[in-house]
Design a protein around this motif. Structure first.
Motif, PDB file in Angstrom:
ATOM      1  N   ALA A 596       0.894  -1.138   0.016  1.00 29.69           N
ATOM      2  CA  ALA A 596      -0.026  -0.135  -0.129  1.00 29.69           C
ATOM      3  C   ALA A 596       0.821   1.291  -0.053  1.00 29.69           C
ATOM      4  O   ALA A 596       0.996   1.950   0.820  1.00 29.69           O
ATOM      5  CB  ALA A 596      -0.929  -0.013   1.194  1.00 29.69           C
ATOM      6  N   ASN A 597       1.647   1.498  -0.959  1.00 31.22           N
ATOM      7  CA  ASN A 597       2.451   2.503  -1.277  1.00 31.22           C
ATOM      8  C   ASN A 597       2.585   3.059  -2.432  1.00 31.22           C
ATOM      9  O   ASN A 597       2.670   2.442  -3.378  1.00 31.22           O
ATOM     10  CB  ASN A 597       3.993   1.695  -0.781  1.00 31.22           C
ATOM     11  CG  ASN A 597       5.082   2.824  -0.863  1.00 31.22           C
ATOM     12  OD1 ASN A 597       5.578   3.081  -2.072  1.00 31.22           O
ATOM     13  ND2 ASN A 597       5.496   2.992   0.430  1.00 31.22           N
ATOM     14  N   GLY A 598       2.559   4.510  -2.457  1.00 33.49           N
ATOM     15  CA  GLY A 598       2.774   5.265  -3.608  1.00 33.49           C
ATOM     16  C   GLY A 598       3.829   4.856  -4.713  1.00 33.49           C
ATOM     17  O   GLY A 598       3.694   4.874  -5.552  1.00 33.49           O
ATOM     18  N   TYR A 599       4.995   4.606  -4.174  1.00 36.21           N
ATOM     19  CA  TYR A 599       5.873   4.303  -4.897  1.00 36.21           C
ATOM     20  C   TYR A 599       5.850   2.833  -5.732  1.00 36.21           C
ATOM     21  O   TYR A 599       6.293   2.726  -6.784  1.00 36.21           O
ATOM     22  CB  TYR A 599       7.374   4.304  -4.053  1.00 36.21           C
ATOM     23  CG  TYR A 599       7.879   5.431  -3.650  1.00 36.21           C
ATOM     24  CD1 TYR A 599       8.167   6.437  -4.483  1.00 36.21           C
ATOM     25  CD2 TYR A 599       7.982   5.923  -2.323  1.00 36.21           C
ATOM     26  CE1 TYR A 599       8.887   7.791  -4.228  1.00 36.21           C
ATOM     27  CE2 TYR A 599       8.248   7.100  -2.052  1.00 36.21           C
ATOM     28  CZ  TYR A 599       8.605   7.967  -2.710  1.00 36.21           C
ATOM     29  OH  TYR A 599       9.264   9.406  -2.431  1.00 36.21           O
ATOM     30  N   TYR A 600       5.137   2.173  -5.028  1.00 37.78           N
ATOM     31  CA  TYR A 600       4.897   1.051  -5.594  1.00 37.78           C
ATOM     32  C   TYR A 600       3.850   0.965  -6.959  1.00 37.78           C
ATOM     33  O   TYR A 600       3.916   0.470  -7.887  1.00 37.78           O
ATOM     34  CB  TYR A 600       4.188  -0.149  -4.581  1.00 37.78           C
ATOM     35  CG  TYR A 600       3.915  -1.539  -5.186  1.00 37.78           C
ATOM     36  CD1 TYR A 600       4.902  -2.427  -5.809  1.00 37.78           C
ATOM     37  CD2 TYR A 600       2.539  -2.078  -4.942  1.00 37.78           C
ATOM     38  CE1 TYR A 600       4.507  -3.456  -6.454  1.00 37.78           C
ATOM     39  CE2 TYR A 600       2.281  -3.195  -5.400  1.00 37.78           C
ATOM     40  CZ  TYR A 600       3.218  -4.120  -6.154  1.00 37.78           C
ATOM     41  OH  TYR A 600       2.821  -5.351  -6.692  1.00 37.78           O
ATOM     42  N   MET A 601       2.857   1.805  -6.278  1.00 35.56           N
ATOM     43  CA  MET A 601       1.894   2.025  -7.721  1.00 35.56           C
ATOM     44  C   MET A 601       2.635   2.744  -8.709  1.00 35.56           C
ATOM     45  O   MET A 601       2.320   2.130  -9.758  1.00 35.56           O
ATOM     46  CB  MET A 601       1.031   3.029  -7.109  1.00 35.56           C
ATOM     47  CG  MET A 601      -0.298   3.363  -7.970  1.00 35.56           C
ATOM     48  SD  MET A 601      -1.687   4.322  -7.400  1.00 35.56           S
ATOM     49  CE  MET A 601      -0.620   5.798  -6.699  1.00 35.56           C
ATOM     50  N   THR A 602       3.421   3.864  -8.647  1.00 34.30           N
ATOM     51  CA  THR A 602       3.934   4.274  -9.830  1.00 34.30           C
ATOM     52  C   THR A 602       4.938   3.552 -10.403  1.00 34.30           C
ATOM     53  O   THR A 602       4.901   3.356 -11.667  1.00 34.30           O
ATOM     54  CB  THR A 602       4.802   5.631  -9.310  1.00 34.30           C
ATOM     55  OG1 THR A 602       5.483   5.466  -8.214  1.00 34.30           O
ATOM     56  CG2 THR A 602       4.042   6.742  -9.066  1.00 34.30           C
ATOM     57  N   SER A 603       5.468   2.463  -9.657  1.00 36.13           N
ATOM     58  CA  SER A 603       6.213   1.591 -10.558  1.00 36.13           C
ATOM     59  C   SER A 603       5.630   0.561 -11.494  1.00 36.13           C
ATOM     60  O   SER A 603       6.063  -0.002 -12.427  1.00 36.13           O
ATOM     61  CB  SER A 603       7.406   0.841  -9.475  1.00 36.13           C
ATOM     62  OG  SER A 603       6.493   0.017  -8.580  1.00 36.13           O
ATOM     63  N   LEU A 604       4.348   0.250 -10.947  1.00 34.84           N
ATOM     64  CA  LEU A 604       3.453  -0.572 -11.635  1.00 34.84           C
ATOM     65  C   LEU A 604       3.017   0.143 -12.804  1.00 34.84           C
ATOM     66  O   LEU A 604       2.921  -0.380 -13.996  1.00 34.84           O
ATOM     67  CB  LEU A 604       2.437  -1.170 -10.806  1.00 34.84           C
ATOM     68  CG  LEU A 604       2.502  -2.132  -9.683  1.00 34.84           C
ATOM     69  CD1 LEU A 604       1.060  -2.346  -8.781  1.00 34.84           C
ATOM     70  CD2 LEU A 604       2.966  -3.257 -10.210  1.00 34.84           C
ATOM     71  N   VAL A 605       2.735   1.440 -12.705  1.00 35.22           N
ATOM     72  CA  VAL A 605       2.324   2.104 -13.809  1.00 35.22           C
ATOM     73  C   VAL A 605       3.344   2.174 -14.665  1.00 35.22           C
ATOM     74  O   VAL A 605       2.954   1.823 -16.050  1.00 35.22           O
ATOM     75  CB  VAL A 605       2.042   3.625 -13.387  1.00 35.22           C
ATOM     76  CG1 VAL A 605       1.493   4.489 -14.591  1.00 35.22           C
ATOM     77  CG2 VAL A 605       0.650   3.620 -12.515  1.00 35.22           C
ATOM     78  N   MET A 606       4.530   2.403 -14.430  1.00 28.71           N
ATOM     79  CA  MET A 606       5.687   2.706 -15.357  1.00 28.71           C
ATOM     80  C   MET A 606       6.055   1.190 -16.063  1.00 28.71           C
ATOM     81  O   MET A 606       6.169   1.297 -17.211  1.00 28.71           O
ATOM     82  CB  MET A 606       7.068   3.217 -14.690  1.00 28.71           C
ATOM     83  CG  MET A 606       7.940   3.560 -15.550  1.00 28.71           C
ATOM     84  SD  MET A 606       7.786   4.708 -16.930  1.00 28.71           S
ATOM     85  CE  MET A 606       7.085   5.992 -15.628  1.00 28.71           C
ATOM     86  N   LEU A 607       5.891   0.211 -15.114  1.00 29.47           N
ATOM     87  CA  LEU A 607       5.983  -1.104 -15.860  1.00 29.47           C
ATOM     88  C   LEU A 607       4.992  -1.662 -17.149  1.00 29.47           C
ATOM     89  O   LEU A 607       5.184  -2.027 -17.833  1.00 29.47           O
ATOM     90  CB  LEU A 607       6.038  -2.331 -14.850  1.00 29.47           C
ATOM     91  CG  LEU A 607       6.102  -3.756 -15.029  1.00 29.47           C
ATOM     92  CD1 LEU A 607       7.382  -3.865 -16.021  1.00 29.47           C
ATOM     93  CD2 LEU A 607       6.061  -4.503 -13.984  1.00 29.47           C
ATOM     94  N   GLN A 626      -3.899  -3.322 -11.658  1.00 25.22           N
ATOM     95  CA  GLN A 626      -3.125  -3.697 -10.217  1.00 25.22           C
ATOM     96  C   GLN A 626      -2.842  -2.650  -9.674  1.00 25.22           C
ATOM     97  O   GLN A 626      -3.067  -2.242  -8.324  1.00 25.22           O
ATOM     98  CB  GLN A 626      -2.173  -4.739 -10.600  1.00 25.22           C
ATOM     99  CG  GLN A 626      -1.534  -5.452  -9.284  1.00 25.22           C
ATOM    100  CD  GLN A 626      -0.192  -5.917  -9.484  1.00 25.22           C
ATOM    101  OE1 GLN A 626       0.051  -6.318 -10.504  1.00 25.22           O
ATOM    102  NE2 GLN A 626       0.364  -6.316  -8.420  1.00 25.22           N
ATOM    103  N   ALA A 627      -2.395  -1.495 -10.540  1.00 22.96           N
ATOM    104  CA  ALA A 627      -1.761  -0.231 -10.116  1.00 22.96           C
ATOM    105  C   ALA A 627      -2.876   0.765  -9.324  1.00 22.96           C
ATOM    106  O   ALA A 627      -2.970   1.151  -8.274  1.00 22.96           O
ATOM    107  CB  ALA A 627      -1.091   0.457 -11.000  1.00 22.96           C
ATOM    108  N   ILE A 628      -4.188   0.627 -10.150  1.00 18.16           N
ATOM    109  CA  ILE A 628      -5.275   1.246  -9.717  1.00 18.16           C
ATOM    110  C   ILE A 628      -5.854   0.828  -8.382  1.00 18.16           C
ATOM    111  O   ILE A 628      -6.329   1.344  -7.462  1.00 18.16           O
ATOM    112  CB  ILE A 628      -6.421   1.357 -10.809  1.00 18.16           C
ATOM    113  CG1 ILE A 628      -5.859   2.281 -11.999  1.00 18.16           C
ATOM    114  CG2 ILE A 628      -7.528   1.912 -10.227  1.00 18.16           C
ATOM    115  CD1 ILE A 628      -6.687   2.036 -13.238  1.00 18.16           C
ATOM    116  N   ASP A 629      -5.698  -0.570  -8.322  1.00 15.84           N
ATOM    117  CA  ASP A 629      -6.182  -1.228  -7.098  1.00 15.84           C
ATOM    118  C   ASP A 629      -5.309  -0.801  -5.783  1.00 15.84           C
ATOM    119  O   ASP A 629      -5.750  -0.421  -4.779  1.00 15.84           O
ATOM    120  CB  ASP A 629      -5.958  -2.779  -7.563  1.00 15.84           C
ATOM    121  CG  ASP A 629      -6.516  -3.474  -6.034  1.00 15.84           C
ATOM    122  OD1 ASP A 629      -7.577  -3.426  -5.669  1.00 15.84           O
ATOM    123  OD2 ASP A 629      -5.710  -4.430  -5.571  1.00 15.84           O
ATOM    124  N   VAL A 630      -4.071  -0.880  -6.133  1.00 16.17           N
ATOM    125  CA  VAL A 630      -3.018  -0.377  -5.142  1.00 16.17           C
ATOM    126  C   VAL A 630      -3.385   1.222  -4.679  1.00 16.17           C
ATOM    127  O   VAL A 630      -3.266   1.553  -3.523  1.00 16.17           O
ATOM    128  CB  VAL A 630      -1.570  -0.570  -5.527  1.00 16.17           C
ATOM    129  CG1 VAL A 630      -0.596   0.267  -4.674  1.00 16.17           C
ATOM    130  CG2 VAL A 630      -1.208  -1.934  -5.910  1.00 16.17           C
TER     131      VAL A 630
END
Lengths: 835, 193
Positions: A596-607, A626-630
């Motif tokens: 549940a972390n913003g950096y995790y979400m952005t890394s998924l978006v970039m991926l 998945q990014a939206i879910d996070v």
């Protein structure tokens, strides 16, 4: 079963035999048993157990099994579920709650779950827990047990999910392995480093004691329960409106200010560390008390001077710390002098006169170990006798931090105290303030308070001049400023500060150093955002290489460097190459910072972008989802990235012609942006609006498309400039929408604008130029300017046909336009050619 | 301000003990839950105040429960014996039940510990296996009921020989002999298992 008389006889003989001397035994047995061989065998069999029986059950059961009597029946049973966690067993329990071993079914790892039973969850209380828990969850240090998160059970009991640590208590470990004094000091320094790390993140432990410090098989200390005491304390304060000595506090390790119920600071942890070290070195507690009564210990802590460690170690015998320990390592001579002074400095009554930080404490121990002079001096009589109460508390309240004025004064405080030995710690602490608080306060470009921006640029120039002779501090400060600018979306000043930070760090720390490597990672990120991707790639590759050396087992900073590298590659149109780095980045960030972390979400978006741009839409789509879910679970300051992910998935779905879901997502994205930015607009809002316009156009809803695109075109012109591909695309959509609404004259100039832009920015013969030409042809047809339309439509059709083929969407559309032209012009034969 | 910490006022326990002496059949059953609660409550109180390395003696616990629950002026030595007998039996039950539950957890290989504020660690490995001992004591009671009781009072109740002699109404010497014999017998029983 044996006959009662027989049993009686066996017992008599055995009991009598036990009272005989060993030498008398054979004749005694001959006499008592006669030729009753069965009796003799039975008696001899029992007597054969004398050795085993000596200590057997001599200690009352309660001594070895004390806790079970006090145990309240556990709230949870093995097999119970708590969210995604399956309870495996009860590990321990105490006044405030219970600790369970559980399994995270999603990740398959074991965790410790701490159920707090002291208070019941009223809504406000739980919100309070959640807020604090987020701060604690950000602590990622190899010597601190991770807090993965917290929640509330159905019954309203708050619980924490923590890293499960297998290890010995610190004191037992030292005894068990008979560590020498230098070994104990080395181990203790690692503990100081962990405490110092937490302090830099504004977290005070508040309950440091040997049972909260475990040592793993590998000899690594792990600190448990960081900050938990505060959560519980705060809760007590909230429920009872009084601050008293709570169960949480362990008076033996509590500082004088804690005993008095005064606010605690990092200096309180330094004190507790002092008691821990005292015990490790002497095997005794620092104060002599007659009883173990809470009141008496508390009085000793506030009033008594601790016995010198060397004196305490020299006085053998029983101490008040319980059963005497037999360690042979203790040599009071080794403690005399430096170590006496060091320990007593940490134990001073006045917080301001202790070591100013755990780092300084540790540093002094290092100096001692290396035979260098230490800071600690014997306390002066004047100080010892005075009951001077220092009131130098660092008031740390999150609310005041967002105010630029306060930030300014904190910075001033930094420059003023730069002569103090604690400068680095102070600097780091202020860095953290800037970074977190400003980032949270101003989520996007337009949200930057002018005053805050002033403070930042002021800080930057002052750092460069005033810290010139302290390049290490300067590097840290400038790196933080750079990161702060990144979180504000101001990449140009971010780049400047990070470059300066990098130069300073290279000079002061060399290449293979955390500050250097981390600065490179952030610089790579800024360069990617600024489109300087060639240099960005180079810098972030180096950052990755260094971080891998610094953290062979992985680290969040390696995650950031990998993310920067991937981002540069995506922007350099090498999405395929970016994929592996971004995948690793997202895994590392998830592992170290949690899901549940913003950096995790952005890394998924970039991926996801890396896959989408490599044409792997099928892979990209679930990643965006998945990014939206996070994104739904992260802190609100990261919602801007949620909006971004929603927009990107919306755009992907437009291409898939899944218009209805795309529309929902784009609208959500717009709402999220407007919530985060309070109605302000930016680049991203322009993109969302332009795509919404395109969506309505593709659906054939031209009136809506016109409405959306008219708003979009202004924003696009404003943020992308008049000659940007998106400005051209938006103009095409708007021009065509107007044309198809019957307002071709109004649409005409937009299409001409689009064509002019494309001719200017695209290479000659690019198909996008042809489709703009074709669009203008349609517009002219609608204006009944057939002769003008004809060459445009013919030429563009030929171009498209040769470049993208006969069946491509745009070619088909161009052909239909020719049909409509000749139909409208009254030339059915020519129209038939293109049908 | 002192608040009453148990639900039943003290004289009730005293009364139950008197009833018991006068042959009331359910006295023991009525007493059990009260003593049980008091023992647990006291144990928690001790553990909250004391550090883990200050081991609380079971004797002290039982004595304190007795002093708190019973009005000494109104009971006889026999009542006192009943009380101690009950307390020892309860201690045995609580400790064995707990050990049984813990063993179940241990079978999953889950012996590691974690602290919680003042959390006590679960019994260390190597301590007497209470579940096995409990079984062995039951066997012992079939042939040597008094010896089994001596073990219960001494090991679980924490009473000394003098007190046990009083509870069981035998000489101190008998208690010591019973104890020595029972230890041999139990050692053999447990090593056979």
């Amino acid at each position: 079963m044996i006959q009662p008389e027989r049993a009686q006889r066996v017992a008599e003989v055995v009991e009598a035999a036990l009272e005989r001397e060993a030498s008398e035994l054979p004749s005694f047995l001959n006499e008592s048993c006669g030729d009753d061989l069965a009796l003799r065998r039975e008696v001899e069999s029992l007597l054969g157990y004398q050795k085993e029986a000596t200590d057997f059950i001599e200690a009352p059961a309660y001594q070895n099994h004390a806790n079970s009597l006090a145990e309240e029946r556990g709230e949870l049973k093995p097999g119970d579920r708590l969210g995604e966690y399956k309870i495996l067993s009860l590990l321990g329990e105490g006044g405030m709650g219970e600790v369970y071993l559980a399994e995270d079914s999603n990740l398959g790892r074991q965790v410790a779950i701490k159920l707090v039973k002291a208070g019941l969850g009223r809504a406000g209380l739980i919100r309070h827990f959640q807020r604090e828990e987020r701060i604690l969850a950000a602590l990622t240090h190899p010597n601190i047990a991770r807090l993965y998160g917290g929640a509330v059970t159905e019954d309203g009991l708050p619980y924490f999910v923590m890293e499960y640590v297998e290890g010995e208590r610190l004191d037992s470990y030292c005894e068990l392995y008979r560590l020498t004094i230098p070994e104990r000091l080395q181990l203790f320094r690692k503990i100081c480093a962990a405490v110092s790390y937490a302090h830099q993140h504004l977290v005070i432990h508040r309950d440091l004691k040997p049972s909260n410090i475990r040592v793993t098989k590998e000899g690594e200390p792990k600190l448990l329960d960081f900050g938990i005491a505060k959560l519980l304390d705060d809760e007590t304060a909230l429920t009872e409106q009084t601050m008293t000595l709570t169960n949480v506090m362990t008076p033996d390790y509590a500082s004088p200010e804690q005993v008095r119920g005064e606010p605690m600071t990092t200096a309180s942890d330094v004190y507790s560390l002092g008691v821990v070290l005292y015990e490790l070195l002497t095997g005794k507690k620092p104060y002599r008390t007659q009883s173990r009564r809470l009141e008496e210990i508390s009085r000793a802590v506030t009033e008594q001077e601790p016995t010198k460690p060397s004196t305490a170690a020299a006085s053998g015998g029983n101490s008040n710390s319980g059963p005497s320990r037999t360690g042979t390592f203790r040599n009071s001579k080794l403690l005399k002098g430096d170590l006496d002074n060091i320990v007593l400095m940490a134990l001073r009554k006045e917080p301001a006169r202790r070591y100013s930080s755990a780092g300084q404490f540790s540093e002094d121990i290092r100096r001692h170990l290396e035979g260098l002079p230490v800071i600690a001096r014997r306390d002066t009589v004047g100080y010892r006798t005075s009951k001077f109460v220092a009131r130098h508390r660092l008031a740390v309240a999150a609310t005041v931090l967002v105010a630029a004025a306060i930030l300014g004064s904190l910075l001033v405080a930094l420059w003023e105290t730069r002569q103090a030995r604690a400068q680095r710690d102070v600097a780091r602490r202020i860095n953290t303030f800037l970074q977190d608080m400003l980032g949270a306060a101003a989520p996007d470009v337009k949200g930057v308070d002018v005053k805050v921006a002033d403070v930042l640029s002021d800080a930057s120039s002052r750092a460069k001049t005033e810290l010139a002779d302290e390049p290490r501090v300067m590097a840290d400060v400038l790196m933080t400023l750079g990161r702060t600018y990144i979180s504000l979306g101001q990449y140009a000043p971010a780049e400047a500060n990070l470059r300066a930070a990098l130069a300073a760090s290279l000079k002061a720390n060399g290449e293979l150093h955390p500050t250097t490597a981390t600065t490179m990672g952030w610089l790579g990120l800024a360069l990617a955002d600024l489109g300087k991707t060639t240099e960005g790639e180079k810098v972030s590759r180096k950052a990755v290489e260094l971080q891998r050396k610094l953290h062979p087992k992985g680290h969040e900073d390696l995650g950031v460097a990998l993310y920067a590298l991937g981002m540069n590659l995506v922007y350099k149109k090498e999405p395929k190459a970016a994929q592996e780095y971004l995948k690793e980045a997202s895994e590392l960030i998830k592992k170290h910072l949690g899901e549940a972390n913003g950096y995790y979400m952005t890394s998924l978006v970039m991926l996801a972008m890396a896959h989408e741009r490599a044409g792997e839409v099928v892979v990209a789509e679930p990643l965006y989802r998945q990014a939206i879910d996070v994104g739904g679970r992260v802190e609100s300051r990261y919602r801007i990235y949620l909006a971004q992910a929603q927009a990107l998935l919306g755009i992907l779905l437009i291409n898939k012609e899944a218009y209805s879901e795309a529309e929902t997502l784009l609208q959500k994205s717009e709402t999220t942006y407007s919530e985060v930015m309070g109605g302000d607009t930016n680049y991203s809002v322009a993109v969302v609006k332009a795509n919404l316009g395109l969506l309505y156009f593709l659906k054939g809803d031209y009136a809506k498309a016109e409405n959306e695109d008219k708003k979009a075109i202004d924003l696009v012109r404003k943020y992308m400039g008049p000659e940007h591909p998106l400005t051209a695309s938006t103009a095409v959509t708007l021009g065509l929408s107007l044309t198809r609404e019957g307002k071709a004259v109004e649409g005409d100039p937009y299409l001409r604008e689009a064509l002019a832009i494309r001719k200017k920015i695209l290479p000659q013969g690019d198909v996008s130029i042809s489709s703009a030409v074709s669009a203008l042809g349609e517009c002219l047809t609608m204006q009944q300017r057939y002769a003008e339309a004809e060459p445009l439509l013919n030429d563009s059709y030929k171009e498209l046909k040769s470049k993208v083929g006969d069946q491509e969407k745009r070619t088909v559309e161009a052909r239909q336009r020719l049909v409509r032209l000749y139909d409208a012009w009254g030339k059915p034969d020519q129209a038939a050619q293109f049908r | 301000m002192e608040t009453p910490l148990h639900h039943e006022p003290p004289h009730d326990v005293t009364q139950i003990l008197k009833d018991w002496s006068e042959g009331s059949g359910d006295a023991s059953a009525r007493l059990m839950p009260l003593v049980y609660e008091e023992l647990r409550r006291l144990a928690r109180e001790y553990i909250r105040r004391e550090r883990a390395d200050h081991t609380l003696q079971a004797t002290a616990l039982v004595h304190e429960a007795y002093l708190r629950m019973v009005d000494e002026k109104n009971v006889t030595w026999k009542d006192r014996a009943h009380f101690y007998g009950i307390a020892a039996r309860l201690m045995r039950r609580i400790l064995v039940d707990h050990a049984r539950a813990h063993n179940a957890a241990k079978r999953g290989g889950l012996e590691q510990k974690l602290s919680l504020d003042e959390a006590r660690d679960l019994p260390a490995a190597g301590a007497t296996d209470l579940v096995a001992l409990d079984g062995a004591l039951e066997s012992l009671a079939k042939t040597y009921p008094r010896k089994s009781e001596v073990v219960e009072l001494k090991f679980f109740g924490g009473l000394d020989a003098n007190e046990i002699a009083e509870v069981l109404n035998v000489s101190e010497k008998t208690v010591l002999r019973d104890w020595s014999f029972a230890k041999l017998w139990l050692c053999r029983e447990l090593s056979a298992a």
